[in-house]
Design an enzyme around this catalytic site. Structure first.
Site, PDB file in Angstrom:
ATOM      1  N   PHE A   6      -1.261  16.467   4.112  1.00 39.14           N
ATOM      2  CA  PHE A   6      -1.696  16.192   2.668  1.00 39.14           C
ATOM      3  C   PHE A   6      -0.186  16.083   1.868  1.00 39.14           C
ATOM      4  O   PHE A   6       0.414  16.879   1.685  1.00 39.14           O
ATOM      5  CB  PHE A   6      -2.515  16.699   2.068  1.00 39.14           C
ATOM      6  CG  PHE A   6      -3.058  16.031   0.666  1.00 39.14           C
ATOM      7  CD1 PHE A   6      -3.996  15.162   1.086  1.00 39.14           C
ATOM      8  CD2 PHE A   6      -2.502  16.351  -0.705  1.00 39.14           C
ATOM      9  CE1 PHE A   6      -4.486  14.429  -0.081  1.00 39.14           C
ATOM     10  CE2 PHE A   6      -3.008  15.522  -1.718  1.00 39.14           C
ATOM     11  CZ  PHE A   6      -4.110  14.759  -1.387  1.00 39.14           C
ATOM     12  N   GLU A  44       0.829  -1.277  -0.122  1.00 37.50           N
ATOM     13  CA  GLU A  44      -0.010  -0.050   0.016  1.00 37.50           C
ATOM     14  C   GLU A  44       0.906   1.306  -0.145  1.00 37.50           C
ATOM     15  O   GLU A  44       2.015   1.183   0.637  1.00 37.50           O
ATOM     16  CB  GLU A  44      -1.015  -0.038   1.290  1.00 37.50           C
ATOM     17  CG  GLU A  44      -1.923   1.066   1.390  1.00 37.50           C
ATOM     18  CD  GLU A  44      -2.956   1.364   0.308  1.00 37.50           C
ATOM     19  OE1 GLU A  44      -2.403   1.755  -0.793  1.00 37.50           O
ATOM     20  OE2 GLU A  44      -3.996   1.168   0.631  1.00 37.50           O
ATOM     21  N   ASP A  45       0.472   2.276  -0.401  1.00 35.66           N
ATOM     22  CA  ASP A  45       1.124   3.509  -0.700  1.00 35.66           C
ATOM     23  C   ASP A  45       1.071   4.053   0.748  1.00 35.66           C
ATOM     24  O   ASP A  45       2.018   4.944   1.223  1.00 35.66           O
ATOM     25  CB  ASP A  45       0.623   4.640  -1.625  1.00 35.66           C
ATOM     26  CG  ASP A  45      -0.677   4.474  -1.430  1.00 35.66           C
ATOM     27  OD1 ASP A  45      -1.441   4.194  -0.811  1.00 35.66           O
ATOM     28  OD2 ASP A  45      -1.398   5.454  -2.405  1.00 35.66           O
ATOM     29  N   ASP A  84      -3.918   5.872   6.443  1.00 34.79           N
ATOM     30  CA  ASP A  84      -4.127   7.296   6.910  1.00 34.79           C
ATOM     31  C   ASP A  84      -4.935   6.813   8.319  1.00 34.79           C
ATOM     32  O   ASP A  84      -4.556   6.561   9.325  1.00 34.79           O
ATOM     33  CB  ASP A  84      -4.999   7.976   5.802  1.00 34.79           C
ATOM     34  CG  ASP A  84      -5.295   9.579   6.261  1.00 34.79           C
ATOM     35  OD1 ASP A  84      -5.210   9.681   7.452  1.00 34.79           O
ATOM     36  OD2 ASP A  84      -5.415  10.231   5.504  1.00 34.79           O
ATOM     37  N   ARG A 106       1.069  11.771  -9.428  1.00 33.51           N
ATOM     38  CA  ARG A 106       1.294  10.581  -9.311  1.00 33.51           C
ATOM     39  C   ARG A 106       2.750  10.333  -9.808  1.00 33.51           C
ATOM     40  O   ARG A 106       3.588   9.459  -9.061  1.00 33.51           O
ATOM     41  CB  ARG A 106       0.428   9.346  -9.601  1.00 33.51           C
ATOM     42  CG  ARG A 106      -0.976   9.546  -9.090  1.00 33.51           C
ATOM     43  CD  ARG A 106      -1.633   8.257  -9.418  1.00 33.51           C
ATOM     44  NE  ARG A 106      -3.170   8.079  -9.242  1.00 33.51           N
ATOM     45  CZ  ARG A 106      -3.545   7.977  -8.042  1.00 33.51           C
ATOM     46  NH1 ARG A 106      -3.034   7.462  -7.010  1.00 33.51           N
ATOM     47  NH2 ARG A 106      -4.969   8.108  -7.984  1.00 33.51           N
TER      48      ARG A 106
HETATM   49  P1  IMP Z   1      -7.629   5.696   5.189  1.00 35.99           P
HETATM   50  O1  IMP Z   1      -8.449   4.475   4.569  1.00 35.99           O
HETATM   51  O2  IMP Z   1      -7.864   6.803   5.864  1.00 35.99           O
HETATM   52  O3  IMP Z   1      -6.340   4.710   5.687  1.00 35.99           O
HETATM   53  O4  IMP Z   1      -6.897   6.066   3.654  1.00 35.99           O
HETATM   54  C1  IMP Z   1      -5.983   5.772   2.632  1.00 35.99           C
HETATM   55  C2  IMP Z   1      -6.349   6.146   1.283  1.00 35.99           C
HETATM   56  O5  IMP Z   1      -6.710   7.526   1.280  1.00 35.99           O
HETATM   57  C3  IMP Z   1      -4.849   5.641   0.647  1.00 35.99           C
HETATM   58  O6  IMP Z   1      -4.782   4.733  -0.055  1.00 35.99           O
HETATM   59  C4  IMP Z   1      -4.757   7.127  -0.148  1.00 35.99           C
HETATM   60  O7  IMP Z   1      -5.373   6.675  -1.338  1.00 35.99           O
HETATM   61  C5  IMP Z   1      -5.624   7.948   0.540  1.00 35.99           C
HETATM   62  N1  IMP Z   1      -4.494   9.146   0.982  1.00 35.99           N
HETATM   63  C6  IMP Z   1      -4.392   9.119   2.613  1.00 35.99           C
HETATM   64  N2  IMP Z   1      -3.650  10.244   2.499  1.00 35.99           N
HETATM   65  C7  IMP Z   1      -3.363  10.641   1.659  1.00 35.99           C
HETATM   66  C8  IMP Z   1      -2.208  11.923   1.390  1.00 35.99           C
HETATM   67  O8  IMP Z   1      -1.731  12.610   2.170  1.00 35.99           O
HETATM   68  N3  IMP Z   1      -2.240  12.044  -0.070  1.00 35.99           N
HETATM   69  C9  IMP Z   1      -2.918  11.357  -1.099  1.00 35.99           C
HETATM   70  N4  IMP Z   1      -3.677  10.194  -0.632  1.00 35.99           N
HETATM   71  C10 IMP Z   1      -4.191   9.848   0.446  1.00 35.99           C
HETATM   72 MG    MG Z   2      -4.211   4.010  -2.011  1.00 40.94          MG
END
Ligand code: IMP
Ligand code: MG
Length: 180
Positions: free
Chosen positions: A156, A103-104, A107, A169
């Site tokens: 962000f 995963e990238d 959050d 990207r």
């Molecule tokens: P989560 O479900 O809140 O953990 O969010 C995860 C997803 O939100 C990641 O796979 C990203 O696609 C997106 N995301 C969260 N933070 C960022 C950020 O700082 N920049 C870009 N995408 C983000």
């Molecule tokens: Mg993602």
């Protein structure tokens, strides 16, 4: 190296340089190589964000492995908060396999939590999580990644696979949003 980039209506400053990212990705790959005990895992890269990370990491993996890509579809109704409903692209069976999720960024951890539940339904042998980035202070769910590239603040970020409204990207480094 570009210190500042503009994407759409926002500006971002250099946060993690491409050199630092490459070094860390290489470290994670060598850890995975060292810890491999002859298993042939299936790397499952989560699109879109992890495509560059997955590509760089997998080039440094020295054990036999499979690689597949999945995309998560979220329901976007008027009241939906982006609930994930489907995994697109999973063509192979996960039964009994050692899965390594790529995963990238994690959050809140909601995406990963849902993904883990979906993968568990397929009865894999084991699941590990490798995330390039972790917003530790934003994490709500009880998710413990096995490998994290960098812990980052709850701000962000864009670049190296991460997007801002689908742009950015392709940036080689990771940039942080300039706050006004
Ligand atoms: P989560 O479900 O809140 O953990 O969010 C995860 C997803 O939100 C990641 O796979 C990203 O696609 C997106 N995301 C969260 N933070 C960022 C950020 O700082 N920049 C870009 N995408 C983000
Ligand atoms: Mg993602």
């Amino acid at each position: 190296m570009t210190k500042e980039v503009s994407i759409l209506d926002k500006t971002f400053s250099l946060f993690i340089s491409s050199d630092k990212i490459q070094n860390r990705v290489n470290e994670i790959a060598s850890d995975l190589n060292k810890r491999n005990n002859g298993q042939n895992p299936l790397f499952l890269a989560i699109l879109n964000g992890s495509f560059i990370f997955a590509s760089d990491l997998l080039k440094k993996i020295s054990f036999g492995c499979e690689i597949s890509f999945i995309k998560l579809a979220s329901y976007t109704g008027t009241t939906s908060s982006g609930k994930i409903t489907t995994m697109i692209g999973l063509s192979e069976s996960l039964k009994g396999k050692d899965i390594i999720i790529l995963e990238d960024i994690i959050d809140t951890g909601r995406t990963m939590k849902t993904l883990l539940e979906m993968i568990n339904d397929h009865n894999p042998g084991s699941i590990s999580i490798v995330s390039l980035l972790l917003k530790k202070d934003a994490l709500i769910e009880d998710i413990k990644p096995d490998y994290v590239g960098f812990e980052v603040p709850d701000k962000f970020l864009v670049g190296y696979g991460l997007d801002y409204n689908s742009f950015g990207r392709n940036l080689e480094s990771i940039y942080i949003l300039n706050e006004k």
